[in-house]
Enzyme design. Sequence first.
Site, PDB file in Angstrom:
ATOM      1  N   ASP A 140       0.831  -1.209   0.000  1.00 34.50           N
ATOM      2  CA  ASP A 140       0.000   0.000   0.000  1.00 34.50           C
ATOM      3  C   ASP A 140       0.861   1.253   0.000  1.00 34.50           C
ATOM      4  O   ASP A 140       0.573   2.228   0.708  1.00 34.50           O
ATOM      5  CB  ASP A 140      -0.920  -0.020   1.237  1.00 34.50           C
ATOM      6  CG  ASP A 140      -1.957   1.089   1.210  1.00 34.50           C
ATOM      7  OD1 ASP A 140      -2.400   1.517   2.312  1.00 34.50           O
ATOM      8  OD2 ASP A 140      -2.316   1.534   0.103  1.00 34.50           O
ATOM      9  N   LYS A 143       2.601   3.333  -6.000  1.00 38.79           N
ATOM     10  CA  LYS A 143       2.069   2.331  -6.933  1.00 38.79           C
ATOM     11  C   LYS A 143       3.128   1.799  -7.898  1.00 38.79           C
ATOM     12  O   LYS A 143       3.063   0.651  -8.327  1.00 38.79           O
ATOM     13  CB  LYS A 143       0.864   2.875  -7.677  1.00 38.79           C
ATOM     14  CG  LYS A 143       1.096   4.159  -8.471  1.00 38.79           C
ATOM     15  CD  LYS A 143      -0.246   4.698  -8.975  1.00 38.79           C
ATOM     16  CE  LYS A 143      -0.230   6.010  -9.690  1.00 38.79           C
ATOM     17  NZ  LYS A 143       0.981   6.501 -10.303  1.00 38.79           N
ATOM     18  N   ASP A 168      -3.479  -2.809  -2.203  1.00 40.97           N
ATOM     19  CA  ASP A 168      -4.515  -1.770  -2.213  1.00 40.97           C
ATOM     20  C   ASP A 168      -4.438  -0.982  -3.523  1.00 40.97           C
ATOM     21  O   ASP A 168      -3.415  -0.990  -4.218  1.00 40.97           O
ATOM     22  CB  ASP A 168      -4.311  -0.818  -1.018  1.00 40.97           C
ATOM     23  CG  ASP A 168      -5.482   0.151  -0.862  1.00 40.97           C
ATOM     24  OD1 ASP A 168      -5.248   1.276  -0.365  1.00 40.97           O
ATOM     25  OD2 ASP A 168      -6.612  -0.197  -1.252  1.00 40.97           O
ATOM     26  N   ASN A 169      -5.525  -0.292  -3.864  1.00 42.72           N
ATOM     27  CA  ASN A 169      -5.534   0.676  -4.973  1.00 42.72           C
ATOM     28  C   ASN A 169      -5.255   0.101  -6.348  1.00 42.72           C
ATOM     29  O   ASN A 169      -4.677   0.797  -7.206  1.00 42.72           O
ATOM     30  CB  ASN A 169      -4.518   1.802  -4.718  1.00 42.72           C
ATOM     31  CG  ASN A 169      -4.696   2.451  -3.379  1.00 42.72           C
ATOM     32  OD1 ASN A 169      -3.809   2.383  -2.523  1.00 42.72           O
ATOM     33  ND2 ASN A 169      -5.852   3.060  -3.163  1.00 42.72           N
ATOM     34  N   GLU A 198     -11.272   4.779  -0.496  1.00 44.12           N
ATOM     35  CA  GLU A 198     -11.487   5.146   0.912  1.00 44.12           C
ATOM     36  C   GLU A 198     -12.209   6.491   1.016  1.00 44.12           C
ATOM     37  O   GLU A 198     -11.861   7.458   0.359  1.00 44.12           O
ATOM     38  CB  GLU A 198     -10.162   5.205   1.685  1.00 44.12           C
ATOM     39  CG  GLU A 198      -9.074   6.079   1.112  1.00 44.12           C
ATOM     40  CD  GLU A 198      -8.053   5.287   0.329  1.00 44.12           C
ATOM     41  OE1 GLU A 198      -8.435   4.281  -0.284  1.00 44.12           O
ATOM     42  OE2 GLU A 198      -6.882   5.684   0.313  1.00 44.12           O
TER      43      GLU A 198
END
Length: 214
Positions: A140, A143, A168-169, A198
Amino acid sequence: TAEGFHLRLLEHVRKTVKPGDASNMIATIDNYCYTVESGMNVGDVKGKILDDIVLETNPTTVLELGTFCGYSALRIARNLPENSRFFTVEFNPEHAAVAKEIIHTAGMDDKIQMLIGPSQEMIPQFKGMGVSHFDLVFVDHEKDLYKPDVILLEKEGLLKKGSVIVADNVVYPGSPDYIDYVRNNPKFKSTNYMSELEYHKDVVDAIEKSIYIG
Ligand SMILES: O=c1[nH]cnc2c(O)c(F)c(-c3ccc(F)cc3)cc12
Ligand SMILES: [Mg+2]
């Protein structure tokens, strides 16, 4: 601006939180992010998916890449068995300082070991710290580092058959090279959990779970 979010969150936490209670800290951070300003914590909706994967995996050695303010570190630590080891890596010293205080206030110091530095430099040090492999890794952070860091974890022999990588993401902001890598790699079995960004019901995001089959 998002600049300084961590300092404003810490001020709010100092004024409102009940010390020694990780769940209260998590709820306090979520409430601040819904009512005052949103920060890049994994949040309550994707956080529930993360909780379920941690509970299902029941890991004894865990790595988080990207501590930020410590929110997901608390969510993970809250669900770990007694004798587990949990390391979280943060490269931004200002974020790390806030996370340290938040983790301390939540009473979770003895469950979470924070390392401050770039993930590419931290990952090669784990074998020397007595870590044979990670049962679960929560990715997380930046990226663009998802793919190189997972490749490095494998190269360092820190993944074992059954190791679980939770990212995540994977939709927003997105990590296309990582998704392409894990989904087209026979060494991983991946599952996508569609969710929302989120604190933003109206924006799609997702969590990707990839099991290393070696
Ligand atoms: O940099 C990040 N590291 C780790 N997690 C992130 C995240 O969950 C975000 F939503 C975002 C993000 C949220 C809203 C935006 F408009 C852009 C990025 C960024 C990060
Ligand atoms: Mg994130």
